[in-house]
Design an enzyme around this catalytic site. Structure first.
Site, PDB file in Angstrom:
ATOM      1  N   GLY A   9      12.619 -14.019   5.235  1.00  0.00           N
ATOM      2  CA  GLY A   9      13.150 -13.372   4.047  1.00  0.00           C
ATOM      3  C   GLY A   9      12.395 -12.117   3.669  1.00  0.00           C
ATOM      4  O   GLY A   9      11.850 -11.415   4.530  1.00  0.00           O
ATOM      5  N   ASN A 103       1.639 -15.535  -4.359  1.00  0.00           N
ATOM      6  CA  ASN A 103       0.837 -15.243  -5.542  1.00  0.00           C
ATOM      7  C   ASN A 103       0.201 -16.533  -6.038  1.00  0.00           C
ATOM      8  O   ASN A 103       0.721 -17.622  -5.828  1.00  0.00           O
ATOM      9  CB  ASN A 103       1.713 -14.653  -6.656  1.00  0.00           C
ATOM     10  CG  ASN A 103       2.231 -13.279  -6.307  1.00  0.00           C
ATOM     11  OD1 ASN A 103       1.530 -12.473  -5.715  1.00  0.00           O
ATOM     12  ND2 ASN A 103       3.473 -13.014  -6.680  1.00  0.00           N
ATOM     13  N   LYS A 186      -5.257 -10.561  -8.413  1.00  0.00           N
ATOM     14  CA  LYS A 186      -3.797 -10.404  -8.410  1.00  0.00           C
ATOM     15  C   LYS A 186      -3.133 -11.484  -9.242  1.00  0.00           C
ATOM     16  O   LYS A 186      -2.126 -11.243  -9.913  1.00  0.00           O
ATOM     17  CB  LYS A 186      -3.241 -10.426  -6.984  1.00  0.00           C
ATOM     18  CG  LYS A 186      -1.757 -10.021  -6.991  1.00  0.00           C
ATOM     19  CD  LYS A 186      -1.060 -10.125  -5.674  1.00  0.00           C
ATOM     20  CE  LYS A 186       0.403  -9.709  -5.859  1.00  0.00           C
ATOM     21  NZ  LYS A 186       1.233  -9.993  -4.684  1.00  0.00           N
TER      22      LYS A 186
END
Length: 307
Positions: A9, A103, A186
Site C-alpha cells: 500500500g 508511528n 515523531k
C-alpha cells in the site's frame, strides 16, 4: 539479501517498490485480492520523484517459500498490526531483522510478545502517499524518508549490511544510531498534531489563529512531554520547543492524516497513539486533561462510526 515487505500500500508499496527499482530482492506479503490486482496491473508508483511500474513477487499469508527472509519491513496501520505479526511468523528465523515503519511505540512491545528482542529493530518513515482508486500508489511531496537502526544505538554488522543494500534508491533511506529517540520524537509530534486537528476538525492555520488556540497547542505538547519523561523515554530536554516551532511554521492548510481518515469515515489509530500515552500516564500518575479530552473526542467518533 531477501526482503519481505508486509503489504503493498501507501507505505510498504512505495518503499518496497523503490527497493525493487534498485534491484533489491523484495517479496510483498499481500491479501489474495491485492495479489490478483498486482498480477494483472503490476504495482504502479506515481511520484514527484519519478514513476515506476513493475510486476512484484508476492505471497499470501501461509504460503510456503523455500527460504526465510533476512529483513521484514512492516508498514501496516496499527489496527492491522496484530494480524501482520501472525502473518510474518512463519517467515522469521533467529537471524531475521524485523523493522516496523509505524508511528508510535506500542507496536514494539507487541512484537516482543512473539519474537525475541534481538529480532526487532527500530524504524519510522516520513512520506505523503496514498493508494488511488485503481490501486496505484500516489506519492505527492518531497518527503519520502525511511529511517531505521538498532534500538541499542549500536552500529552492528547486520545494520550496516541493510544500509549497504538499501542505499542508492530514489527514496531517502537513512541509518540512525538514535532511532529510539527519533521514534519518540515523531510519536510526540504526530500525536499532538493529530490530536489538535481532529479535536477542532480544522487544518492547523485557523487553530493557531483562534483565541487561545496556540496556547492549547503548547499545553498539549508539554503534557505529552511530561508523560514521556515519566516513562523514561529518551527525548531531548527542549523537544517541545522545536515541535511547537514546526507547528507554527506549517502551511495553514495542513491537516493530519488522522483527520483526513475521519473525514472519509475511516478507521483511526486513536488507541495506538493517544490511547497508549494515556495508559503510560495512568501508570506513572501524570495528569492529562488535554489528552483525555482529545481521546474522548476520538472515541466518540469511533462509537458513531460503528453504529
Amino acid at each position: 539479501m531477501k526482503v519481505l515487505v508486509v503489504g503493498a500500500g501507501a507505505v510498504g508499496g512505495y518503499f518496497g517498490g523503490r527497493l525493487v527499482e534498485n534491484r533489491v530482492d523484495v517479496t510483498f506479503l499481500v491479501r489474495e485480492r491485492r495479489q490478483r490486482e498486482l498480477k494483472e496491473k503490476g504495482l504502479v508508483i506515481q511520484s514527484v520523484h519519478g514513476d515506476f511500474t513493475f510486476k512484484p513477487q508476492t505471497i499470501i499469508s501461509g504460503q510456503e517459500v523455500p527460504f526465510l527472509f533476512d529483513v521484514i519491513l512492516v508498514g501496516t496501520k496499527s489496527y492491522h498490526f496484530k494480524q501482520a505479526i501472525e502473518d510474518i511468523s512463519p517467515y522469521v528465523s533467529e537471524d531475521t531483522l524485523i523493522i516496523p515503519m509505524l508511528n508510535g511505540i506500542k507496536h514494539l512491545h507487541d512484537l516482543e510478545t512473539v519474537f525475541p528482542k534481538r529480532n526487532i529493530a527500530g524504524g519510522l518513515c516520513f512520506v505523503e502517499s496514498t493508494v488511488g482508486s485503481k490501486g496505484e500508489i500516489l506519492q505527492t511531496s518531497g518527503a519520502h524518508q525511511f529511517v531505521f537502526g538498532e534500538r541499542s544505538g549500536q552500529d552492528t554488522e547486520r545494520i550496516k549490511k541493510v544500509e549497504e543494500v538499501f542505499s542508492g534508491t530514489k527514496a531517502t533511506i537513512i541509518k540512525s544510531q538514535t532511532i529510539m529517540k527519533d521514534m519518540w520524537h515523531k510519536y510526540m509530534f504526530i500525536t499532538g498534531l493529530s490530536g489538535i486537528t481532529t479535536l477542532f476538525r480544522s487544518s492547523i492555520g485557523p487553530i493557531r489563529n483562534a483565541e487561545y488556540g496556540l496556547e492549547m497547542i503548547q499545553e498539549i505538547f508539554y503534557e505529552i512531554g511530561r508523560i514521556m519523561r515519566a516513562t523514561g523515554a529518551p527525548i531531548d530536554d527542549e523537544i517541545e520547543v522545536s515541535q511547537i516551532k514546526k507547528i507554527k511554521e506549517m502551511d495553514e492548510t495542513m491537516k493530519s492524516s488522522m483527520q483526513r481518515d475521519m473525514e472519509k469515515n475511516a478507521q483511526i489509530e486513536a488507541d495506538h497513539l493517544q490511547g497508549y500515552l494515556l495508559e503510560l500516564a495512568e501508570k506513572h500518575r501524570v495528569e492529562t486533561p488535554y489528552l483525555r479530552m482529545i481521546y474522548s473526542n476520538l472515541h466518540t467518533y469511533e462509537l458513531q462510526r460503528n453504529e
